[in-house]
Motif scaffolding. Structure first.
Motif, PDB file in Angstrom:
ATOM      1  N   ASP A  85      55.633   0.080 -23.199  1.00 42.67           N
ATOM      2  CA  ASP A  85      54.517  -0.027 -22.255  1.00 42.67           C
ATOM      3  C   ASP A  85      53.164   0.023 -22.967  1.00 42.67           C
ATOM      4  O   ASP A  85      52.134   0.284 -22.328  1.00 42.67           O
ATOM      5  CB  ASP A  85      54.583   1.096 -21.211  1.00 42.67           C
ATOM      6  N   GLU A 100      49.885  -1.457 -21.646  1.00 46.95           N
ATOM      7  CA  GLU A 100      49.226  -0.835 -20.500  1.00 46.95           C
ATOM      8  C   GLU A 100      48.056   0.048 -20.920  1.00 46.95           C
ATOM      9  O   GLU A 100      47.200   0.383 -20.097  1.00 46.95           O
ATOM     10  CB  GLU A 100      50.246  -0.040 -19.683  1.00 46.95           C
ATOM     11  N   ASP A 106      48.390  -0.283 -15.700  1.00 51.91           N
ATOM     12  CA  ASP A 106      49.755  -0.303 -15.178  1.00 51.91           C
ATOM     13  C   ASP A 106      49.743  -0.875 -13.762  1.00 51.91           C
ATOM     14  O   ASP A 106      48.884  -0.519 -12.957  1.00 51.91           O
ATOM     15  CB  ASP A 106      50.315   1.123 -15.152  1.00 51.91           C
TER      16      ASP A 106
END
Length: 206
Positions: free
Chosen positions: A60, A63, A68
């Motif tokens: 992730d 992000e 997000d």
């Protein structure tokens, strides 16, 4: 050169998952760190064991720069997904983890979905029907969370834990802490002649 794991750790530690709709703050950094720790501690050793843990820690990372978005909404935003993939390619190349993602394969997505089941149930008491429709099994909160710990680290703890896991997996080398220089002045050495004079004066005074 603009990609820095410290920036990624800081950004993810201050980004709350599930659009903030949970019982306590739960950061993306904690989500990633817990996944990587689960693989490192509980999954059977395989030739790609470390690669999977490294990929999960960084999956992730984009992000930290673009934010997000909840996955149901993201699925309806193909242009955003394409931009995210471009950002990921830059990050993965800069950090040298693209090969880890290639080795991790489908197992990465499967584990990401499984931990989401645990997170939803623990953080707001219900689970998206998607997980039941696709027969996704939880990992188990008793496995993810050690005794005395709980989901919902503070941003500061999340950042520190993310970097500790990154260091363990060889993705981060903390800066060396220089030892403080002494602040007191060294004692002045007494010359032998001065020492003899002092001894003579002491003898006269008796």
């Amino acid at each position: 050169e603009d990609v820095d794991i410290l920036d990624i750790a800081h950004g993810l530690a201050n980004t709350c998952r599930y659009n903030g709709q949970c019982s306590t703050f739960y950061s993306v950094a904690e989500h990633c760190a817990r996944l990587a720790m689960y693989v490192s501690k509980h999954m059977p050793r395989t030739p790609y064991h470390t690669a999977l843990a490294r990929a999960l820690l960084m999956h992730d990372a984009a992000e930290a720069y673009i934010g997000d978005i909840v996955f149901h909404l993201k699925a309806m935003m193909p242009e955003f997904i394409e931009r995210e993939k471009q950002m990921e390619a830059i990050i993965f190349e800069a950090l040298g983890v693209q090969k880890d993602f290639n080795l991790a394969g489908k197992e990465l997505k499967e584990l990401d979905r499984r931990i989401s089941f645990d997170e939803m149930y623990t953080l707001y008491g219900r689970v998206d029907p998607y997980f039941f429709e696709h027969k996704i099994e939880p990992i188990g909160p008793n496995i993810l969370v050690a005794p005395g710990d709980q989901l919902g680290w503070t941003p500061e703890v999340s950042k520190n834990q993310f970097l500790l896991v990154a260091e363990f997996l060889g993705l981060y080398v903390p800066p060396k802490v220089e030892e403080p220089k002494p602040t007191t002045k060294p004692k002045k050495k007494v010359k032998q002649n001065d020492k003899n004079r002092s001894t003579k004066r002491a003898g006269r005074s008796r």
